[in-house]
Scaffold this motif. Structure first.
Motif, PDB file in Angstrom:
ATOM      1  N   CYS A 180      -5.878   2.914  -3.901  1.00 22.40           N
ATOM      2  CA  CYS A 180      -4.999   2.286  -2.917  1.00 22.40           C
ATOM      3  C   CYS A 180      -4.659   0.860  -3.315  1.00 22.40           C
ATOM      4  O   CYS A 180      -3.488   0.475  -3.349  1.00 22.40           O
ATOM      5  CB  CYS A 180      -5.691   2.317  -1.554  1.00 22.40           C
ATOM      6  SG  CYS A 180      -4.933   1.266  -0.319  1.00 22.40           S
ATOM      7  N   LEU A 181      -5.700   0.084  -3.643  1.00 20.37           N
ATOM      8  CA  LEU A 181      -5.468  -1.334  -3.946  1.00 20.37           C
ATOM      9  C   LEU A 181      -4.690  -1.508  -5.259  1.00 20.37           C
ATOM     10  O   LEU A 181      -3.988  -2.497  -5.442  1.00 20.37           O
ATOM     11  CB  LEU A 181      -6.802  -2.083  -4.010  1.00 20.37           C
ATOM     12  CG  LEU A 181      -7.561  -2.160  -2.674  1.00 20.37           C
ATOM     13  CD1 LEU A 181      -8.887  -2.892  -2.842  1.00 20.37           C
ATOM     14  CD2 LEU A 181      -6.713  -2.834  -1.598  1.00 20.37           C
ATOM     15  N   ARG A 182      -4.816  -0.563  -6.147  1.00 15.51           N
ATOM     16  CA  ARG A 182      -4.099  -0.624  -7.427  1.00 15.51           C
ATOM     17  C   ARG A 182      -2.605  -0.497  -7.191  1.00 15.51           C
ATOM     18  O   ARG A 182      -1.791  -1.093  -7.878  1.00 15.51           O
ATOM     19  CB  ARG A 182      -4.592   0.551  -8.291  1.00 15.51           C
ATOM     20  CG  ARG A 182      -4.379   0.387  -9.771  1.00 15.51           C
ATOM     21  CD  ARG A 182      -5.209   1.407 -10.530  1.00 15.51           C
ATOM     22  NE  ARG A 182      -4.829   2.783 -10.218  1.00 15.51           N
ATOM     23  CZ  ARG A 182      -5.691   3.773 -10.016  1.00 15.51           C
ATOM     24  NH1 ARG A 182      -6.994   3.554 -10.081  1.00 15.51           N
ATOM     25  NH2 ARG A 182      -5.265   4.984  -9.755  1.00 15.51           N
ATOM     26  N   VAL A 183      -2.234   0.285  -6.178  1.00 15.42           N
ATOM     27  CA  VAL A 183      -0.836   0.638  -5.960  1.00 15.42           C
ATOM     28  C   VAL A 183      -0.177  -0.209  -4.858  1.00 15.42           C
ATOM     29  O   VAL A 183       1.012  -0.513  -4.913  1.00 15.42           O
ATOM     30  CB  VAL A 183      -0.742   2.138  -5.588  1.00 15.42           C
ATOM     31  CG1 VAL A 183       0.649   2.508  -5.138  1.00 15.42           C
ATOM     32  CG2 VAL A 183      -1.184   2.996  -6.774  1.00 15.42           C
ATOM     33  N   ALA A 184      -0.977  -0.599  -3.865  1.00  6.64           N
ATOM     34  CA  ALA A 184      -0.412  -1.230  -2.663  1.00  6.64           C
ATOM     35  C   ALA A 184       0.381  -2.496  -2.981  1.00  6.64           C
ATOM     36  O   ALA A 184      -0.043  -3.336  -3.767  1.00  6.64           O
ATOM     37  CB  ALA A 184      -1.538  -1.553  -1.684  1.00  6.64           C
ATOM     38  N   PRO A 205       6.662   1.283   9.368  1.00  2.39           N
ATOM     39  CA  PRO A 205       7.556   2.450   9.280  1.00  2.39           C
ATOM     40  C   PRO A 205       6.927   3.616   8.510  1.00  2.39           C
ATOM     41  O   PRO A 205       7.226   4.780   8.785  1.00  2.39           O
ATOM     42  CB  PRO A 205       8.793   1.911   8.548  1.00  2.39           C
ATOM     43  CG  PRO A 205       8.369   0.611   7.927  1.00  2.39           C
ATOM     44  CD  PRO A 205       7.242   0.092   8.746  1.00  2.39           C
ATOM     45  N   THR A 206       6.081   3.289   7.541  1.00  2.00           N
ATOM     46  CA  THR A 206       5.422   4.381   6.814  1.00  2.00           C
ATOM     47  C   THR A 206       3.928   4.109   6.757  1.00  2.00           C
ATOM     48  O   THR A 206       3.494   2.959   6.811  1.00  2.00           O
ATOM     49  CB  THR A 206       5.917   4.498   5.356  1.00  2.00           C
ATOM     50  OG1 THR A 206       5.841   3.210   4.759  1.00  2.00           O
ATOM     51  CG2 THR A 206       7.318   5.029   5.269  1.00  2.00           C
ATOM     52  N   ASN A 207       3.158   5.166   6.648  1.00  2.00           N
ATOM     53  CA  ASN A 207       1.734   4.968   6.405  1.00  2.00           C
ATOM     54  C   ASN A 207       1.221   6.050   5.462  1.00  2.00           C
ATOM     55  O   ASN A 207       1.804   7.123   5.346  1.00  2.00           O
ATOM     56  CB  ASN A 207       0.949   4.921   7.704  1.00  2.00           C
ATOM     57  CG  ASN A 207       1.000   6.204   8.474  1.00  2.00           C
ATOM     58  OD1 ASN A 207       0.367   7.174   8.112  1.00  2.00           O
ATOM     59  ND2 ASN A 207       1.801   6.223   9.539  1.00  2.00           N
ATOM     60  N   GLN A 208       0.167   5.698   4.786  1.00  2.00           N
ATOM     61  CA  GLN A 208      -0.412   6.656   3.852  1.00  2.00           C
ATOM     62  C   GLN A 208      -1.922   6.701   4.009  1.00  2.00           C
ATOM     63  O   GLN A 208      -2.599   5.669   3.987  1.00  2.00           O
ATOM     64  CB  GLN A 208      -0.081   6.247   2.417  1.00  2.00           C
ATOM     65  CG  GLN A 208      -0.836   7.117   1.426  1.00  2.00           C
ATOM     66  CD  GLN A 208      -0.332   7.027   0.017  1.00  2.00           C
ATOM     67  OE1 GLN A 208       0.529   6.213  -0.290  1.00  2.00           O
ATOM     68  NE2 GLN A 208      -0.866   7.857  -0.850  1.00  2.00           N
ATOM     69  N   SER A 209      -2.456   7.915   4.149  1.00  2.00           N
ATOM     70  CA  SER A 209      -3.904   8.096   4.179  1.00  2.00           C
ATOM     71  C   SER A 209      -4.378   8.479   2.785  1.00  2.00           C
ATOM     72  O   SER A 209      -3.987   9.511   2.254  1.00  2.00           O
ATOM     73  CB  SER A 209      -4.284   9.206   5.166  1.00  2.00           C
ATOM     74  OG  SER A 209      -4.103   8.744   6.484  1.00  2.00           O
ATOM     75  N   TRP A 210      -5.212   7.624   2.206  1.00  2.00           N
ATOM     76  CA  TRP A 210      -5.732   7.879   0.862  1.00  2.00           C
ATOM     77  C   TRP A 210      -6.983   8.730   0.975  1.00  2.00           C
ATOM     78  O   TRP A 210      -8.076   8.213   1.111  1.00  2.00           O
ATOM     79  CB  TRP A 210      -6.039   6.558   0.159  1.00  2.00           C
ATOM     80  CG  TRP A 210      -4.813   5.736  -0.098  1.00  2.00           C
ATOM     81  CD1 TRP A 210      -4.165   4.952   0.790  1.00  2.00           C
ATOM     82  CD2 TRP A 210      -4.099   5.656  -1.333  1.00  2.00           C
ATOM     83  NE1 TRP A 210      -3.067   4.370   0.189  1.00  2.00           N
ATOM     84  CE2 TRP A 210      -3.018   4.781  -1.116  1.00  2.00           C
ATOM     85  CE3 TRP A 210      -4.268   6.227  -2.605  1.00  2.00           C
ATOM     86  CZ2 TRP A 210      -2.099   4.472  -2.129  1.00  2.00           C
ATOM     87  CZ3 TRP A 210      -3.359   5.907  -3.606  1.00  2.00           C
ATOM     88  CH2 TRP A 210      -2.284   5.047  -3.362  1.00  2.00           C
ATOM     89  N   LEU A 211      -6.815  10.032   0.923  1.00  2.00           N
ATOM     90  CA  LEU A 211      -7.959  10.913   1.160  1.00  2.00           C
ATOM     91  C   LEU A 211      -8.864  11.031  -0.060  1.00  2.00           C
ATOM     92  O   LEU A 211      -8.467  10.778  -1.151  1.00  2.00           O
ATOM     93  CB  LEU A 211      -7.472  12.304   1.581  1.00  2.00           C
ATOM     94  CG  LEU A 211      -6.721  12.311   2.910  1.00  2.00           C
ATOM     95  CD1 LEU A 211      -6.244  13.717   3.233  1.00  2.00           C
ATOM     96  CD2 LEU A 211      -7.590  11.787   4.057  1.00  2.00           C
TER      97      LEU A 211
END
Lengths: 98, 123, 111
Positions: free
Chosen positions: A18-22, A92-98
């Motif tokens: 997540c932190l790599r991409v956010a 507006p968007t959210n992502q769950s990093w499973l």
């Protein structure tokens, strides 16, 4: 974007991914991911570094359940379930990093 | 209960509580094994050390707080609880943060102890 | 799953008659559950029931019979900390029967 992570940073690489991409936005830590935002955890510096570019939240009930409430890193905001919903609607968007 | 051979059982707990079901299942199996008078050791390493953290309050997540169960182990004559030093260090925890008396040992000592067991079960 | 009726209120039980929600328990419910086990409750019975409820509150488990016997001996005196004493009160198994009357789940490791 609101990023949601629910896995322990010392067991899975979801937080790292997540932190790599956010690109800014907000990070909400829930379930076992709340350990990442506690003092002394090996992943705590990653959260501190991330706070330069994004707002970081933890889900309070998950922190309480794990007995870690008094170790929360400075600068991290605690939200309850209502606050969780507010965050989801705020971005507006959210992502769950499973 | 019939008289049988006493084996050395070790339960290795490596998962944080509540996020998965493992940490809840482990004490159940431990208590059952105690009923058969086996020689039981419990190990807490990696995120498993979080199972022993004091002050767990699970009302908000509507889960059962099973951490008090560890304080009952004494009554079941389960007194061998081992915690890996390196795992505590990586999580900012010390022995004082834990809700039961444990023996803290290094990774190397833990490995050696594991070699002396008859049965090792991982949770 | 089943339901029991006590003083006009209904309570859910599992297939073996154990109360599903232990928070719903009260002495009246305990007394009713005792009748389903054909146990005639006396002060000695209630003493064990109250002990079990305290034990559960503290440790979040129902104790195995060996543990219960030892703990009762410590708390209520050595003459009561014997399996003979507890089996006299609860002939079909102190852990099993007393736990049911106390509104607790069946003890772990108890078949």
């Amino acid at each position: 974007m609101l990023h949601i992570v629910n896995k322990s940073p010392l067991e899975r690489n979801a937080l790292d991914a997540c932190l790599r991409v956010a690109q800014g936005g907000a990070l909400l830590l829930t379930e076992d991911a709340v350990y990442a935002a506690t003092r002394g955890n090996a992943a705590a510096e990653k959260i501190t570094a991330a706070m330069a570019g994004m707002k970081v939240y933890v889900l309070g009930p998950d922190l309480d359940a794990r007995g870690m409430t008094d170790r929360l890193l400075d600068g991290v905001t605690t939200v309850d379930y209502g606050g969780f919903v507010d965050l989801v609607t705020e971005y507006p968007t959210n992502q769950s990093w499973l | 209960m019939s008289e049988g051979t006493i084996k050395k059982f070790m339960f290795v707990n490596r998962k944080a509580p509540y996020g998965t079901i493992y940490a809840l299942e482990s004490p159940e199996v431990v208590l059952i094994s105690a009923a058969f008078d086996q020689d039981v050791s419990l190990v807490f390493m990696d995120d498993g050390v979080f199972q022993l953290k004091k002050g767990q309050q699970t009302k908000g997540i509507e889960n059962k707080n099973f951490s008090p169960t560890y304080r009952a182990l004494d009554g079941y004559d389960i007194e061998k609880l081992y915690v890996e030093q390196e795992s505590l260090d990586a999580r900012g925890l010390t022995e004082d943060d834990l809700l039961v008396d444990v023996t803290v040992m290094t990774r190397e000592e833990m490995g050696k102890l594991m070699e002396t067991m008859d049965v090792v079960l991982s949770f | 799953m089943g339901t029991i009726e006590v003083s006009g209120k209904s309570y859910e039980t599992d297939e073996e008659g154990y109360l599903v929600d232990l928070a719903q328990w009260n002495e009246e419910v305990g007394a009713y559950l005792a009748t389903t086990e054909s146990v005639e409750m006396t002060d000695q019975h209630w003493e064990v029931i109250n002990f079990l409820r305290d034990y559960y509150n503290e440790f979040q488990i129902a104790p195995a019979v060996r543990v219960l016997t030892k703990a009762i001996g410590k708390k209520l005196g050595p003459d009561k900390g014997t399996s003979q004493y507890l089996y006299d009160l609860f002939p079909y198994g102190p852990a099993k029967q007393a736990c049911k009357i106390a509104g607790l789940p069946k003890p772990t490791g108890c078949v």
